[in-house]
Scaffold this motif. Structure first.
Motif, PDB file in Angstrom:
ATOM      1  N   VAL A   7       0.852  -1.193   0.000  1.00 33.53           N
ATOM      2  CA  VAL A   7       0.000   0.000   0.000  1.00 33.53           C
ATOM      3  C   VAL A   7       0.888   1.243   0.000  1.00 33.53           C
ATOM      4  N   THR A   8       0.766   2.063  -1.026  1.00 30.85           N
ATOM      5  CA  THR A   8       1.521   3.304  -1.125  1.00 30.85           C
ATOM      6  C   THR A   8       0.553   4.483  -0.996  1.00 30.85           C
ATOM      7  N   ALA A   9       1.138   5.640  -0.721  1.00 34.24           N
ATOM      8  CA  ALA A   9       0.328   6.866  -0.731  1.00 34.24           C
ATOM      9  C   ALA A   9       1.196   7.977  -1.284  1.00 34.24           C
ATOM     10  N   ASP A  10       0.668   8.728  -2.218  1.00 30.51           N
ATOM     11  CA  ASP A  10       1.352   9.888  -2.799  1.00 30.51           C
ATOM     12  C   ASP A  10       0.517  11.119  -2.529  1.00 30.51           C
ATOM     13  N   ILE A  11       1.211  12.218  -2.158  1.00 25.33           N
ATOM     14  CA  ILE A  11       0.479  13.477  -2.020  1.00 25.33           C
ATOM     15  C   ILE A  11       1.412  14.656  -2.253  1.00 25.33           C
ATOM     16  N   ALA A 131      -6.459  -5.429  -6.805  1.00 24.77           N
ATOM     17  CA  ALA A 131      -5.050  -5.301  -7.205  1.00 24.77           C
ATOM     18  C   ALA A 131      -4.356  -6.648  -7.317  1.00 24.77           C
ATOM     19  N   GLY A 132      -4.906  -7.702  -6.699  1.00 24.85           N
ATOM     20  CA  GLY A 132      -4.241  -9.005  -6.742  1.00 24.85           C
ATOM     21  C   GLY A 132      -2.862  -8.893  -6.117  1.00 24.85           C
ATOM     22  N   ASP A 133      -1.813  -9.282  -6.851  1.00 24.64           N
ATOM     23  CA  ASP A 133      -0.449  -9.174  -6.332  1.00 24.64           C
ATOM     24  C   ASP A 133       0.124  -7.765  -6.485  1.00 24.64           C
ATOM     25  N   GLY A 134      -0.621  -6.863  -7.113  1.00 26.60           N
ATOM     26  CA  GLY A 134      -0.097  -5.520  -7.373  1.00 26.60           C
ATOM     27  C   GLY A 134      -0.283  -4.587  -6.190  1.00 26.60           C
ATOM     28  N   THR A 135       0.163  -3.355  -6.395  1.00 25.89           N
ATOM     29  CA  THR A 135       0.137  -2.344  -5.351  1.00 25.89           C
ATOM     30  C   THR A 135      -1.196  -1.608  -5.332  1.00 25.89           C
ATOM     31  N   VAL A 136      -1.641  -1.266  -4.125  1.00 28.72           N
ATOM     32  CA  VAL A 136      -2.773  -0.356  -3.939  1.00 28.72           C
ATOM     33  C   VAL A 136      -2.214   1.024  -3.609  1.00 28.72           C
ATOM     34  N   ALA A 148      -5.550   7.082   6.782  1.00 26.74           N
ATOM     35  CA  ALA A 148      -4.801   5.853   6.506  1.00 26.74           C
ATOM     36  C   ALA A 148      -3.525   5.783   7.347  1.00 26.74           C
ATOM     37  N   LEU A 149      -2.861   6.944   7.568  1.00 33.57           N
ATOM     38  CA  LEU A 149      -1.685   6.959   8.450  1.00 33.57           C
ATOM     39  C   LEU A 149      -2.094   6.597   9.875  1.00 33.57           C
ATOM     40  N   VAL A 153      -1.993   1.738   7.853  1.00 39.32           N
ATOM     41  CA  VAL A 153      -2.094   0.839   6.695  1.00 39.32           C
ATOM     42  C   VAL A 153      -1.175   1.216   5.537  1.00 39.32           C
ATOM     43  N   ILE A 154      -0.404   2.308   5.663  1.00 34.01           N
ATOM     44  CA  ILE A 154       0.456   2.733   4.546  1.00 34.01           C
ATOM     45  C   ILE A 154       1.861   2.162   4.712  1.00 34.01           C
ATOM     46  N   ASP A 155       2.299   1.394   3.716  1.00 36.49           N
ATOM     47  CA  ASP A 155       3.665   0.853   3.748  1.00 36.49           C
ATOM     48  C   ASP A 155       4.687   1.890   3.287  1.00 36.49           C
ATOM     49  N   GLU A 156       4.339   2.667   2.279  1.00 43.53           N
ATOM     50  CA  GLU A 156       5.283   3.662   1.732  1.00 43.53           C
ATOM     51  C   GLU A 156       4.548   4.972   1.463  1.00 43.53           C
ATOM     52  N   LEU A 157       5.055   6.030   2.087  1.00 45.95           N
ATOM     53  CA  LEU A 157       4.467   7.373   1.948  1.00 45.95           C
ATOM     54  C   LEU A 157       5.416   8.221   1.113  1.00 45.95           C
TER      55      LEU A 157
END
Lengths: 208, 208
Positions: A7-11, A131-136, A148-149, A153-157
């Motif tokens: 799980v990634t998040a971009d902002i 997403a299956g094996d892909g990233t959300v 989400a923070l 649940v965020i692996d990469e911010l």
């Protein structure tokens, strides 16, 4: 071995942490404050940040707050088909958080907007399944990423910091905008990378 | 050719922009929040950031807010000789902003603290005179740097971002800490460099 990033998040944020001003919309996130072109790095200056933009678009499913899809918060005007044109860049299922139900909206090029009325956990669960094996990717805005923070649940911010201070936190009045980390309890992250272009600073953090 | 950098400012901040928490002191800037070791990069982890630390200590004069010298804000207890021990790292004149006059305090190793009661402009003027051709460094805290940013006197701003969100901006209550960019009007800067270590992210900006 590092655990996989699922799980990634971009902002995009200002130096003072705002993802949007009081009159939120994607095209002019600070309303009349044209001094703060928060998203120039993604559009006019996209040539400076090809890898960061590709990183956003490689996800296999997205979750976004309602403001990222629509300027209104009331019941749907079904003629509104999002900020993103008829061929949105996502090319994957996008789960939009809203209080108002609406049938899925299939766009050109692989993007389908699904409208989720039972909260972030439900949206994430549906996105993970899609997403299956892909990233959300949690696509913003600040309020959604803060939730989400706080939920852990965020692996990469990935922060994309525009070199502007918004001037929104002047005086003791409520700022009215959306600020990253507002309402997030004490949280430690791990710096992964930092890179400046003339128009943005890209900062990547992971969960410990 | 770029204009010379004559006034710099360095500050350690959290991811959410705080330079200090509600019970401000340098050693424990967030009071009981030991989860936020804001200054670890300068002390325990100094080996990771030798150039950034040297950059702070190369100035020929310093300006600092009172909290950077003393935990109290009232009239002086003259037995208090600063947070910095008998041989402070500055080795140059340091102009401390205060409402209470006090004679200069000469320490071992070249540091003399001067106490300035007539404001930031006066302190900067005295520091420029003391620095000669050298650099004047605004050493913090956030309130002092915000005033200098609002006055437009900082040529180079260096942020040292600890990978923690402080949790201070939870709920609608006033945060009580010192937050960078609070009370600074809309401001555009130019990104110069960005570098991550495992414990801090160093960001340098210049005035346009």
């Amino acid at each position: 071995m590092d655990p996989p990033v699922r799980v990634t998040a971009d902002i995009g944020v200002t130096l003072d942490g705002f993802g949007a001003g009081p009159r939120q919309c994607l095209e002019r996130p600070f309303g009349d404050l044209d001094q703060a072109p928060l998203h120039a790095w993604m559009f006019d200056r996209a040539d400076e940040s090809p890898e960061e933009i590709a990183g956003i678009l490689e996800a296999k499913a997205y979750v976004m707050g309602r403001n990222m899809f629509s300027p209104d918060r009331g019941p749907w005007d079904l003629s509104w088909r999002g900020w993103w044109g008829e061929e949105p860049p996502y090319r994957a299922p996008v789960f939009v958080l809203t209080h108002h139900p609406r049938p899925p909206l299939e766009m050109t090029g692989g993007t389908t907007f699904h409208f989720v009325t039972d909260g972030l956990d439900s949206a994430l669960q549906q996105a993970r399944a899609a997403a299956g094996d892909g990233t959300v990717a949690i696509a913003g805005g600040a309020t959604t990423i803060n939730a989400a923070l706080a939920a852990g649940v965020i692996d990469e911010l990935r922060l994309h910091v525009a070199p502007y201070s918004s001037g929104l936190a002047v005086g003791a009045v409520p700022h009215g905008g959306s600020r990253l980390f507002d309402d997030v309890p004490v949280l430690g992250l791990v710096p992964v990378s930092a890179r400046s272009t003339p128009h943005v600073t890209h900062l990547t953090y992971r969960r410990p």
